[in-house]
Design a protein around this motif. Sequence first.
Motif, PDB file in Angstrom:
ATOM      1  N   GLU A 134       3.155   3.716  -8.526  1.00  0.00           N
ATOM      2  CA  GLU A 134       2.145   4.647  -8.177  1.00  0.00           C
ATOM      3  C   GLU A 134       0.594   4.560  -9.032  1.00  0.00           C
ATOM      4  O   GLU A 134      -0.323   5.071  -8.560  1.00  0.00           O
ATOM      5  CB  GLU A 134       2.480   6.158  -8.161  1.00  0.00           C
ATOM      6  CG  GLU A 134       2.868   6.425  -9.759  1.00  0.00           C
ATOM      7  CD  GLU A 134       4.130   6.282 -10.029  1.00  0.00           C
ATOM      8  OE1 GLU A 134       4.548   6.744 -11.245  1.00  0.00           O
ATOM      9  OE2 GLU A 134       5.117   5.469  -9.324  1.00  0.00           O
TER      10      GLU A 134
ATOM     11  N   ASP B 236      -7.599   3.733   2.317  1.00  0.00           N
ATOM     12  CA  ASP B 236      -7.935   2.288   2.201  1.00  0.00           C
ATOM     13  C   ASP B 236      -6.754   1.395   2.756  1.00  0.00           C
ATOM     14  O   ASP B 236      -7.280   0.272   3.376  1.00  0.00           O
ATOM     15  CB  ASP B 236      -8.290   2.053   0.773  1.00  0.00           C
ATOM     16  CG  ASP B 236      -9.686   2.771   0.244  1.00  0.00           C
ATOM     17  OD1 ASP B 236     -10.304   3.197   1.195  1.00  0.00           O
ATOM     18  OD2 ASP B 236      -9.643   2.793  -0.881  1.00  0.00           O
ATOM     19  N   THR B 237      -5.719   1.682   2.510  1.00  0.00           N
ATOM     20  CA  THR B 237      -4.596   0.813   3.091  1.00  0.00           C
ATOM     21  C   THR B 237      -4.688   0.944   4.324  1.00  0.00           C
ATOM     22  O   THR B 237      -4.370  -0.107   5.263  1.00  0.00           O
ATOM     23  CB  THR B 237      -3.369   1.497   2.594  1.00  0.00           C
ATOM     24  OG1 THR B 237      -3.293   1.377   0.882  1.00  0.00           O
ATOM     25  CG2 THR B 237      -2.033   0.456   3.055  1.00  0.00           C
TER      26      THR B 237
ATOM     27  N   GLY C 213       0.778  -1.247   0.082  1.00  0.00           N
ATOM     28  CA  GLY C 213      -0.105   0.026  -0.026  1.00  0.00           C
ATOM     29  C   GLY C 213       0.825   1.357  -0.313  1.00  0.00           C
ATOM     30  O   GLY C 213       2.068   1.250  -0.040  1.00  0.00           O
ATOM     31  N   LYS C 214       0.288   2.219   0.079  1.00  0.00           N
ATOM     32  CA  LYS C 214       0.764   3.493   0.206  1.00  0.00           C
ATOM     33  C   LYS C 214       0.678   4.460   1.399  1.00  0.00           C
ATOM     34  O   LYS C 214      -0.654   4.217   2.108  1.00  0.00           O
ATOM     35  CB  LYS C 214       0.236   4.780  -0.792  1.00  0.00           C
ATOM     36  CG  LYS C 214       0.143   3.964  -2.408  1.00  0.00           C
ATOM     37  CD  LYS C 214      -0.670   4.765  -3.251  1.00  0.00           C
ATOM     38  CE  LYS C 214      -0.588   4.136  -4.775  1.00  0.00           C
ATOM     39  NZ  LYS C 214      -1.625   4.562  -5.687  1.00  0.00           N
TER      40      LYS C 214
ATOM     41  N   THR D 112      -4.666   0.385  -4.637  1.00  0.00           N
ATOM     42  CA  THR D 112      -4.099   0.110  -3.208  1.00  0.00           C
ATOM     43  C   THR D 112      -5.254  -0.007  -2.300  1.00  0.00           C
ATOM     44  O   THR D 112      -6.325   0.714  -2.463  1.00  0.00           O
ATOM     45  CB  THR D 112      -3.036   0.788  -2.695  1.00  0.00           C
ATOM     46  OG1 THR D 112      -3.458   2.113  -2.444  1.00  0.00           O
ATOM     47  CG2 THR D 112      -1.746   0.797  -3.358  1.00  0.00           C
TER      48      THR D 112
ATOM     49  N   CYS E 187      -2.688   6.400   1.936  1.00  0.00           N
ATOM     50  CA  CYS E 187      -3.896   5.880   1.516  1.00  0.00           C
ATOM     51  C   CYS E 187      -4.883   5.335   2.598  1.00  0.00           C
ATOM     52  O   CYS E 187      -4.342   4.609   3.461  1.00  0.00           O
ATOM     53  CB  CYS E 187      -3.650   4.640   0.377  1.00  0.00           C
ATOM     54  SG  CYS E 187      -5.112   3.865  -0.262  1.00  0.00           S
TER      55      CYS E 187
END
Length: 96
Positions: free
Chosen positions: A79, A13-14, A7-8, A83, A11
């Motif tokens: 990128e 959602d991560t 993931g980032k 993610t 983020c």
Amino acid sequence: MNIQIFGKSKCFDTKKAERYFKERRIKYQYIDILRYGMSRGELTSVKNAVGIGALSRDPEISYLAYDADKLEKLFDCPELLVTPIVRNGKQATVGY
């Protein structure tokens, strides 16, 4: 179980996926996809599990003719990946 979350760091959602596993006390390994990326083998494994279309929402990727070209573009530019990517062996999910 050997769960990996790609993931980032910024983020949401991560962060939700990480919280999901923490609340259930399931061990996982977090990998920052922008810093470390994914190996070709990992990316191919995820593609085989979910398909190439689920990995990116970028319209530029959809115009490439071959799946190998799409995969190469995603490998070069992590990128563009959606993610989080949660991977457990040969199984994988993309997105929250």
